[in-house]
Design a protein around this motif. Structure first.
Motif, mmCIF file in Angstrom:
data_model
loop_
_atom_site.group_PDB
_atom_site.id
_atom_site.type_symbol
_atom_site.label_atom_id
_atom_site.label_comp_id
_atom_site.label_asym_id
_atom_site.label_seq_id
_atom_site.Cartn_x
_atom_site.Cartn_y
_atom_site.Cartn_z
ATOM 1 N N THR A 59 0.818 -1.210 0.000
ATOM 2 C CA THR A 59 0.000 0.000 0.000
ATOM 3 C C THR A 59 0.857 1.267 0.000
ATOM 4 N N TYR A 60 1.902 1.297 0.810
ATOM 5 C CA TYR A 60 2.615 2.564 1.015
ATOM 6 C C TYR A 60 4.032 2.618 0.455
ATOM 7 N N CYS A 61 4.688 1.482 0.261
ATOM 8 C CA CYS A 61 6.117 1.521 -0.049
ATOM 9 C C CYS A 61 6.446 1.028 -1.450
ATOM 10 N N GLN A 62 5.618 0.126 -1.969
ATOM 11 C CA GLN A 62 5.908 -0.566 -3.218
ATOM 12 C C GLN A 62 6.194 0.388 -4.374
ATOM 13 N N LYS A 63 5.473 1.502 -4.439
ATOM 14 C CA LYS A 63 5.618 2.361 -5.616
ATOM 15 C C LYS A 63 7.019 2.961 -5.721
ATOM 16 N N CYS A 64 7.694 3.141 -4.608
ATOM 17 C CA CYS A 64 9.050 3.708 -4.674
ATOM 18 C C CYS A 64 10.136 2.655 -4.448
ATOM 19 N N HIS A 65 9.814 1.606 -3.702
ATOM 20 C CA HIS A 65 10.792 0.544 -3.428
ATOM 21 C C HIS A 65 10.217 -0.769 -3.968
ATOM 22 N N GLY A 91 14.048 1.499 -7.083
ATOM 23 C CA GLY A 91 13.139 2.007 -8.102
ATOM 24 C C GLY A 91 13.348 3.499 -8.100
ATOM 25 N N LEU A 92 12.345 4.236 -7.675
ATOM 26 C CA LEU A 92 12.513 5.664 -7.456
ATOM 27 C C LEU A 92 13.443 5.893 -6.283
ATOM 28 N N ALA A 93 13.518 4.904 -5.410
ATOM 29 C CA ALA A 93 14.275 5.026 -4.174
ATOM 30 C C ALA A 93 15.335 3.924 -4.122
ATOM 31 N N PRO A 94 16.283 4.043 -3.212
ATOM 32 C CA PRO A 94 17.301 2.985 -3.107
ATOM 33 C C PRO A 94 16.698 1.666 -2.639
ATOM 34 N N ALA A 95 17.409 0.571 -2.925
ATOM 35 C CA ALA A 95 16.961 -0.751 -2.476
ATOM 36 C C ALA A 95 16.981 -0.798 -0.954
ATOM 37 N N ILE A 96 16.007 -1.523 -0.370
ATOM 38 C CA ILE A 96 16.017 -1.676 1.084
ATOM 39 C C ILE A 96 16.066 -3.142 1.472
ATOM 40 N N MET A 99 15.959 1.509 12.641
ATOM 41 C CA MET A 99 16.281 2.409 11.531
ATOM 42 C C MET A 99 15.130 2.467 10.528
ATOM 43 N N ILE A 100 14.529 1.298 10.278
ATOM 44 C CA ILE A 100 13.391 1.255 9.356
ATOM 45 C C ILE A 100 12.243 2.085 9.941
ATOM 46 N N ARG A 101 11.984 1.860 11.257
ATOM 47 C CA ARG A 101 10.912 2.623 11.925
ATOM 48 C C ARG A 101 11.173 4.117 11.842
ATOM 49 N N GLY A 137 10.815 10.051 7.598
ATOM 50 C CA GLY A 137 11.071 10.300 6.182
ATOM 51 C C GLY A 137 12.348 11.065 5.929
ATOM 52 N N VAL A 138 13.471 10.476 6.299
ATOM 53 C CA VAL A 138 14.757 11.143 6.088
ATOM 54 C C VAL A 138 14.983 11.341 4.590
ATOM 55 N N GLY A 139 15.604 12.456 4.229
ATOM 56 C CA GLY A 139 15.900 12.738 2.820
ATOM 57 C C GLY A 139 14.621 13.065 2.068
ATOM 58 N N THR A 140 14.502 12.561 0.866
ATOM 59 C CA THR A 140 13.352 12.907 0.027
ATOM 60 C C THR A 140 12.164 11.983 0.255
ATOM 61 N N MET A 141 12.308 10.993 1.119
ATOM 62 C CA MET A 141 11.180 10.091 1.360
ATOM 63 C C MET A 141 10.140 10.764 2.261
ATOM 64 N N PRO A 142 8.862 10.604 1.923
ATOM 65 C CA PRO A 142 7.834 11.204 2.791
ATOM 66 C C PRO A 142 7.754 10.479 4.126
ATOM 67 N N ALA A 143 7.322 11.172 5.173
ATOM 68 C CA ALA A 143 7.113 10.550 6.481
ATOM 69 C C ALA A 143 5.722 9.934 6.532
ATOM 70 N N PHE A 144 5.604 8.840 7.279
ATOM 71 C CA PHE A 144 4.290 8.206 7.473
ATOM 72 C C PHE A 144 4.015 8.208 8.967
ATOM 73 N N LYS A 145 3.071 9.045 9.402
ATOM 74 C CA LYS A 145 2.780 9.170 10.840
ATOM 75 C C LYS A 145 1.794 8.099 11.286
HETATM 76 C C1 HEC Z 1 7.660 8.635 -2.571
HETATM 77 C C2 HEC Z 1 8.627 7.569 -2.612
HETATM 78 C C3 HEC Z 1 8.843 6.724 -1.382
HETATM 79 C C4 HEC Z 1 7.916 6.018 -0.659
HETATM 80 C C5 HEC Z 1 6.413 5.946 -0.878
HETATM 81 C C6 HEC Z 1 8.660 5.294 0.348
HETATM 82 N N1 HEC Z 1 9.990 5.584 0.250
HETATM 83 FE FE1 HEC Z 1 11.491 4.831 1.414
HETATM 84 N N2 HEC Z 1 12.823 6.033 0.491
HETATM 85 C C7 HEC Z 1 12.545 6.875 -0.559
HETATM 86 C C8 HEC Z 1 13.736 7.622 -0.911
HETATM 87 C C9 HEC Z 1 13.847 8.650 -2.039
HETATM 88 C C10 HEC Z 1 14.746 7.193 -0.015
HETATM 89 C C11 HEC Z 1 16.181 7.707 0.091
HETATM 90 C C12 HEC Z 1 16.152 8.840 1.087
HETATM 91 C C13 HEC Z 1 17.385 9.660 1.045
HETATM 92 O O1 HEC Z 1 18.393 9.204 1.600
HETATM 93 O O2 HEC Z 1 17.312 10.747 0.472
HETATM 94 C C14 HEC Z 1 14.143 6.171 0.843
HETATM 95 C C15 HEC Z 1 14.826 5.490 1.843
HETATM 96 C C16 HEC Z 1 14.283 4.486 2.600
HETATM 97 C C17 HEC Z 1 14.998 3.715 3.599
HETATM 98 C C18 HEC Z 1 16.469 3.891 3.976
HETATM 99 C C19 HEC Z 1 17.311 3.157 2.966
HETATM 100 C C20 HEC Z 1 18.760 3.280 3.278
HETATM 101 O O3 HEC Z 1 19.547 2.982 2.372
HETATM 102 O O4 HEC Z 1 19.126 3.629 4.397
HETATM 103 C C21 HEC Z 1 14.117 2.826 4.138
HETATM 104 C C22 HEC Z 1 14.387 1.786 5.218
HETATM 105 C C23 HEC Z 1 12.850 3.061 3.490
HETATM 106 N N3 HEC Z 1 12.988 4.060 2.567
HETATM 107 C C24 HEC Z 1 11.702 2.345 3.772
HETATM 108 C C25 HEC Z 1 10.439 2.665 3.276
HETATM 109 C C26 HEC Z 1 9.227 2.038 3.733
HETATM 110 C C27 HEC Z 1 9.148 0.935 4.743
HETATM 111 C C28 HEC Z 1 8.216 2.651 3.047
HETATM 112 C C29 HEC Z 1 6.716 2.403 3.183
HETATM 113 C C30 HEC Z 1 6.144 2.771 4.448
HETATM 114 C C31 HEC Z 1 8.800 3.627 2.137
HETATM 115 N N4 HEC Z 1 10.145 3.617 2.325
HETATM 116 C C32 HEC Z 1 8.077 4.435 1.269
HETATM 117 C C33 HEC Z 1 11.336 7.016 -1.208
HETATM 118 C C34 HEC Z 1 10.143 6.463 -0.786
#
Ligand code: HEC
Length: 118
Positions: A49-55, A61-66, A75-77, A83-91
């Motif tokens: 629902t929340y993560c697949q589109k970017c990871h 994908g749009l984001a780095p591999a996790i 760290m995941i929590r 939402g460190v960096g460009t990733m959105p925060a999920f409250k």
């Molecule tokens: C809109 C796109 C987007 C969505 C949706 C998203 N992410 Fe991310 N995520 C990113 C980006 C971009 C980064 C890299 C952030 C940076 O360092 O600038 C990232 C980084 C991460 C990292 C850290 C990876 C590392 O190398 O340290 C984790 C863990 C992560 N995401 C987990 C999740 C999870 C779990 C979800 C679902 C709840 C999620 N992400 C949803 C874009 C997204």
């Protein structure tokens, strides 16, 4: 005759696009997850629902591999909540604490499955 040719060419183009277009870069090459564990199964739903589109599939994908690094649960929590960096925060109103626990369980299971080649 010319029309027929155009029609045939268009059909061919559409068909070949639909066949070639489906091979996705980074598609998972490992065995399907064992989702007998309900936490993992629910975590998968949260992830889709929340993560697949970017990871996609935990891969890049749009984001780095996790799924390729030993990120500890906290760290995941943190990443999800803040939402460190460009990733959105999920409250908590979007992903509850329980859902986040399941999500972490899913990501750990995903990483384990990936470490085991088929
Ligand atoms: C809109 C796109 C987007 C969505 C949706 C998203 N992410 Fe991310 N995520 C990113 C980006 C971009 C980064 C890299 C952030 C940076 O360092 O600038 C990232 C980084 C991460 C990292 C850290 C990876 C590392 O190398 O340290 C984790 C863990 C992560 N995401 C987990 C999740 C999870 C779990 C979800 C679902 C709840 C999620 N992400 C949803 C874009 C997204």
């Amino acid at each position: 005759m010319r029309r027929l040719f155009i029609l045939a060419a268009t059909t061919f183009l559409l068909l070949s696009l639909s066949f070639c277009g489906t091979a996705r870069r980074g598609a998972p090459k490992y065995e399907p997850l064992n989702t007998d564990n309900p936490a993992v199964a629910q975590g998968e739903v949260v992830f889709m629902t929340y993560c697949q589109k970017c990871h996609p599939g935990g891969a890049s994908g749009l984001a780095p591999a996790i799924n390729n690094k030993p990120l500890p649960g906290f760290m995941i929590r943190f990443q999800v909540r803040h939402g460190v960096g460009t990733m959105p925060a999920f409250k908590e109103d979007v992903i509850s604490d329980d859902e986040l626990d399941n999500l972490v369980a899913y990501l750990k299971a995903l990483r384990k499955a990936k470490d085991k080649p088929q």
